[in-house]
Enzyme design. Structure first.
Site, PDB file in Angstrom:
ATOM      1  N   GLU A  90       0.805  -1.224   0.000  1.00 42.94           N
ATOM      2  CA  GLU A  90       0.000   0.000   0.000  1.00 42.94           C
ATOM      3  C   GLU A  90       0.834   1.268   0.000  1.00 42.94           C
ATOM      4  OE1 GLU A  90      -0.583  -2.542   2.093  1.00 42.94           O
ATOM      5  OE2 GLU A  90      -2.574  -3.270   1.567  1.00 42.94           O
TER       6      GLU A  90
ATOM      7  N   HIS B 146      -9.722  -4.543  11.541  1.00 40.61           N
ATOM      8  CA  HIS B 146     -10.414  -4.444  10.256  1.00 40.61           C
ATOM      9  C   HIS B 146     -11.722  -3.664  10.347  1.00 40.61           C
ATOM     10  CE1 HIS B 146      -7.669  -7.618   8.985  1.00 40.61           C
ATOM     11  NE2 HIS B 146      -8.121  -7.509   7.753  1.00 40.61           N
TER      12      HIS B 146
HETATM   13  C1  LIG Z   1      -1.944  -4.210   4.806  1.00 38.96           C
HETATM   14  C2  LIG Z   1      -2.993  -5.134   4.322  1.00 38.96           C
HETATM   15  N1  LIG Z   1      -3.369  -5.091   3.031  1.00 38.96           N
HETATM   16  C3  LIG Z   1      -4.322  -5.917   2.574  1.00 38.96           C
HETATM   17  C4  LIG Z   1      -4.936  -6.812   3.407  1.00 38.96           C
HETATM   18  C5  LIG Z   1      -6.030  -7.726   2.882  1.00 38.96           C
HETATM   19  N2  LIG Z   1      -5.499  -9.075   2.742  1.00 38.96           N
HETATM   20  C6  LIG Z   1      -5.652  -9.974   3.728  1.00 38.96           C
HETATM   21  S1  LIG Z   1      -4.885 -11.395   3.402  1.00 38.96           S
HETATM   22  C7  LIG Z   1      -4.347 -10.863   1.916  1.00 38.96           C
HETATM   23  C8  LIG Z   1      -3.531 -11.767   1.053  1.00 38.96           C
HETATM   24  C9  LIG Z   1      -2.258 -12.173   1.708  1.00 38.96           C
HETATM   25  O1  LIG Z   1      -1.632 -13.185   0.992  1.00 38.96           O
HETATM   26  P1  LIG Z   1      -0.356 -13.952   1.516  1.00 38.96           P
HETATM   27  O2  LIG Z   1       0.577 -13.014   2.182  1.00 38.96           O
HETATM   28  O3  LIG Z   1       0.188 -14.743   0.389  1.00 38.96           O
HETATM   29  O4  LIG Z   1      -0.907 -14.930   2.658  1.00 38.96           O
HETATM   30  P2  LIG Z   1      -1.949 -16.119   2.532  1.00 38.96           P
HETATM   31  O5  LIG Z   1      -3.307 -15.546   2.694  1.00 38.96           O
HETATM   32  O6  LIG Z   1      -1.745 -16.786   1.232  1.00 38.96           O
HETATM   33  O7  LIG Z   1      -1.661 -17.021   3.695  1.00 38.96           O
HETATM   34  C10 LIG Z   1      -4.779  -9.558   1.685  1.00 38.96           C
HETATM   35  C11 LIG Z   1      -4.521  -8.786   0.477  1.00 38.96           C
HETATM   36  C12 LIG Z   1      -4.541  -6.808   4.760  1.00 38.96           C
HETATM   37  N3  LIG Z   1      -5.095  -7.617   5.657  1.00 38.96           N
HETATM   38  N4  LIG Z   1      -3.563  -5.986   5.187  1.00 38.96           N
END
Ligand SMILES: Cc1ncc(C[n+]2csc(CCOP(=O)(O)OP(=O)(O)O)c2C)c(N)n1
Ligand SMILES: [Mg+2]
Lengths: 339, 462
Positions: free
Chosen positions: B195, B264
């Protein structure tokens, strides 16, 4: 320094390190507990007993199980994101407390105030349970800072996803961790997707084990579906950190079977891909086959383990369904520590 | 200037120690020669000569503490210069009389700084008149936002959308549905989870003249990027003396979602409305969502556009006109009445509207105002209403301290105190992080009963 070619990946072991009978059985039980627990949580979510976001760990069980088996329980700190139920179960937190937190009850680990993404335990040195992608990496580096400051010999295990690996604070943390030789192992759970974005669409370089290269942090890519390889690599990394050599990166190649959270259209990958992982690489099946082949367990004794695990999960679910909600007065507690 | 003065090492330094002289009387010095060393508790610095000449006198002895900044410390005369008068050594500071706190008879102190001129007043325009018999189309807030962006993307090639899951996934909350299909991957851009980086990148692109729409998956994650929003986007025009614009829209769901816990689920309305340089919009209805998002995209200023996840699916009537653009900075009187004023915005309007329906049914003539824009805030509409009703209740989901209601209360006190027949009451989210448990979450939120109770209190009904 020992690993001169830090930027390059340390060689993956060609011979798979074997587990003892006890280790195989332990790994099997732990992973099965996570699997059955998560299946139950998914079911309870569908029944409306669990709200909000609920990120299941199904498919990735070998990662946290192998790493935790290589760690000192109660001494080494662990921290992760929101996909955290498995971490807590393997670390020995009470399944009833985890499930009751998922249903938002007073008996939950955060007394109903945290939910799926926010559970913690000082006693077990589990620091969450963090909802903001990437935040746990700096926090985990801070746990290592405290370990070094105090000289208490503990290591910090900081887990994050392939998507989180693109956050800026990850690299700020890598730099400080190496600069100050902090005892931290960065464990990247690369399950190939961040929500609906495949790693290829989000990352300029997809070998995440080399992401510490410009800081001289050694890294390895590990088959995260084989608990023995995870354990072996984790032993090496934790020893490196504990002996004062600084941080280490483990990229665990793994896979999540379920959607990102409970609502997930899953249009970003094929059914075949999921089926292939489930049928050919499943971390629990692998151990099960070995247990039987080596004669460590029989079909009968495995059924007994299965029944034990199911009993634990059923008990947790029943408890979490019937336990009372927090008292209304709890709304106003725990905001600040009262002196 | 023959006198060498005690320099300041920092803008806040008032005095220091003259630690050491490196020249003596009679030395010839040229510019760049080190004359002395001075020290404060924070730093040490060398004093260099900027002139050429001969040291005629050292006015402060080596090792002297507490030498005030700008005290002459040495006399250096250039060729042909003479000292007009030997400078007097710095006098020890006179003991000051102890200031008295009680000076009832003393005249008001004269201001020592010129008063800032009054801020110019923002004049909002009214909503455009709709053609008679215009067709009204029922649609969700989600569709309204989607249409607004699609229309502006069609209208202006410099507009593009950037954010997490906005393209192939069609938006985490489906606000950008089908935009990738129509406008292609050059204009609808999926980012990594980064972000701070992509917000900064978009602000930079705006400096260079593009018109980015940055979607934050939720505003909670924009906290990773808040520095770029405030320090880079909001202040750029001012810092550049009006040269560099940042025409950019930051948008996404804000406020409380359902059961997602403290990290959140929170309302940033007051946070961003605090910042000069930003425009902050928080619509409630589908029509306002569409008309104000189009205005935001066309605005030459950085706009924080706060949507609400729970409102995405709610429907409303949107006029079917070619170009439906609403004025930024203008509140909407959702119902006019004479007994009491309720002011709210975004999700707060849902509670306020339901409360109004019940109160009207009970015989109270409520005036309900939807702010729609939080900066610039249409205080005139609020003041005019309060002058009519004499009673005011504000409703918002955010925390009470430093909230939108707090700000409105202060301004009404300043501008319409004499018209108030009762203290202003605020209905807000409770002053706690958002709990997960279903029962606690309900308690943490404002609700219709609280709005009714507040209205009853300010109208002295029970
Ligand atoms: C700073 C932030 N940006 C966006 C999100 C929304 N979000 C939650 S999980 C996620 C994907 C994360 O993917 P990854 O790091 O590969 O972990 P996984 O879910 O595959 O375990 C996103 C975009 C968030 N929680 N925090
Ligand atoms: Mg991932």
């Amino acid at each position: 320094m020992a690993r001169k070619a830090v930027a390059t990946k340390a060689k993956a072991q060609s011979n798979v390190p074997e587990f003892s009978r006890e280790q195989e059985t332990e790994a099997y039980r732990e992973m099965l507990l996570i699997r059955r627990f998560e299946e139950k949580a998914g079911q309870m979510y569908g029944m409306g007993l669990i709200g909000g976001f609920c990120h299941l760990y199904i498919g990735q069980e070998a990662v946290v199980t192998g790493v935790t088996m290589a760690s000192k329980k109660g001494v080494d700190a662990q921290i992760t994101g929101y996909r955290d139920h498995g971490h807590m179960l393997v670390m020995g937190l009470d399944p009833k407390g985890v499930m009751a937190e998922l249903t938002g009850r007073e008996a939950g680990l955060s007394r109903g105030k945290g939910g799926s993404m926010h559970m913690f335990s000082n006693e077990h040195r589990f620091y969450g349970g963090n909802g903001i992608v990437g935040a746990q990496v700096s926090l985990g580096t801070g746990l290592a800072f405290a370990a070094k400051y105090r000289g208490d010999g503990s290591v910090s295990l900081a887990y994050f996803g392939d998507g989180a690996a693109n956050q800026g604070q990850v690299y700020e943390s890598f730099n400080m961790a190496k600069l100050w030789s902090l005892p931290v192992v960065f464990i990247i759970e690369n399950n190939k997707y961040a929500m609906g974005t495949s790693i290829e669409r989000a990352a300029a370089t997809t070998d995440l084990s080399t992401r510490g290269a410009s800081f001289n942090i050694p890294g390895e890519q590990v088959d995260g579906m084989d608990v023995r390889l995870v354990h072996d690599a984790a032993e090496r990394a934790i020893e490196h950190a504990r002996s004062g050599k600084g941080p280490y990166i483990l990229e665990m190649l793994t896979y999540r079977y379920r959607g990102h959270s409970m609502s997930d259209p899953a249009k970003y990958r094929t059914k075949d891909e999921v089926t292939k992982y489930r049928q050919e690489r499943d971390p629990i099946e692998q151990v099960k086959v070995r247990l039987l082949e080596a004669g460590y367990e029989t079909e009968e004794s495995l059924k007994k383990i299965e029944a034990d695990i199911r009993a634990i999960v059923t008990e947790a679910a029943d408890f979490a369904t019937t336990a009372p909600e927090p008292d209304a007065a709890e709304l106003w507690t725990d905001i600040t520590v009262s002196a | 200037m023959p006198n060498i003065l005690m320099p300041a090492l920092s803008p806040t330094m008032e005095e220091g120690k003259l630690a050491k002289w490196l020249v003596k009387v009679g030395d010839t010095v040229k510019s760049g020669d080190v004359l002395a060393e001075i020290e404060t508790d924070k730093a040490t610095m060398e004093v260099e000569s900027v002139d050429e000449g001969v040291v005629k006198a050292l006015l402060i002895a080596e090792g002297t503490d507490n030498v005030k900044v700008n005290t002459p410390i040495a006399l250096i005369l250039g060729e042909g210069e003479t000292a007009e008068a030997a400078p007097a050594p710095a006098a020890a500071p006179a003991a000051e009389a102890a200031p008295s706190m009680i000076e009832a008879e003393a005249p008001a102190p004269a201001p020592t700084v010129a008063a800032a001129p009054a801020a110019p007043k923002f004049e909002a325009q009214g909503d455009p008149d709709l053609p008679a018999g215009v067709e009204m189309v029922e649609m969700t807030v989600r569709q309204a936002l989607n249409e607004a962006m699609a229309e502006e993307l069609r209208r202006d090639k410099d507009v593009f959308i950037i954010g997490e899951e906005v393209a192939e996934y069609q938006g985490a909350y489906k606000i950008t549905q089908n935009l990738l299909q129509e406008f292609g991957p050059e204009r609808i851009i999926d980012t990594p989870i980064t972000e701070h980086g992509f917000a900064g990148l978009a602000v930079g692109a705006a400096f260079a003249g593009l018109r980015p729409i940055v979607e934050f998956m939720t505003w909670n994650f924009a906290m990773q990027a808040i520095d770029q929003i405030i320090n880079s986007a909001a202040k750029q025009l001012y810092m550049s003396g009006g040269q560099v614009k940042a025409p950019i829209v930051f948008r996404g769901p804000n406020g409380v979602a359902s059961r997602v816990g403290a990290q959140h689920s929170q309302d940033y309305s007051a946070w961003y409305s605090h910042v000069p340089g930003l425009t902050v919009i928080a619509p409630y209805s589908a029509a306002d969502a569409k008309g104000l998002l189009k205005a935001a995209i066309r605005s030459p200023n950085p706009v924080v556009f706060l949507e609400n996840e729970i409102l995405y699916g709610s429907t409303g009537l949107v006029p079917k006109v070619d170009d439906f653009v609403l004025p930024i900075g203008k509140a909407r009187i959702a119902r006019s009445g004479k007994d009491v004023t309720i002011v709210s915005f975004s999700m707060g309007m849902r509670y306020a509207t339901q409360a109004t329906e019940k109160l009207v049914a009970a015989g109270l003539d409520v005036e309900l105002i939807d702010l729609r824009t939080l900066r610039p805030l249409d205080i005139d509409t609020v003041i005019a209403s309060v002058k009519k009703t004499g009673r005011l209740v504000t409703v918002e989901e955010g925390w009470p301290q430093g909230g939108i209601g707090a700000d409105i209360s202060a301004r009404v006190m300043e501008q319409a105190f004499d018209y108030l027949d009762a203290p202003i009451l605020r209905v807000t989210g409770k002053d706690v992080p958002m709990p997960y448990a279903a029962n606690l979450e309900k308690l943490a939120l404002p609700n219709v009963d609280e709005v009714i109770a507040a209205v009853n209190a300010v109208t002295y009904r029970s």
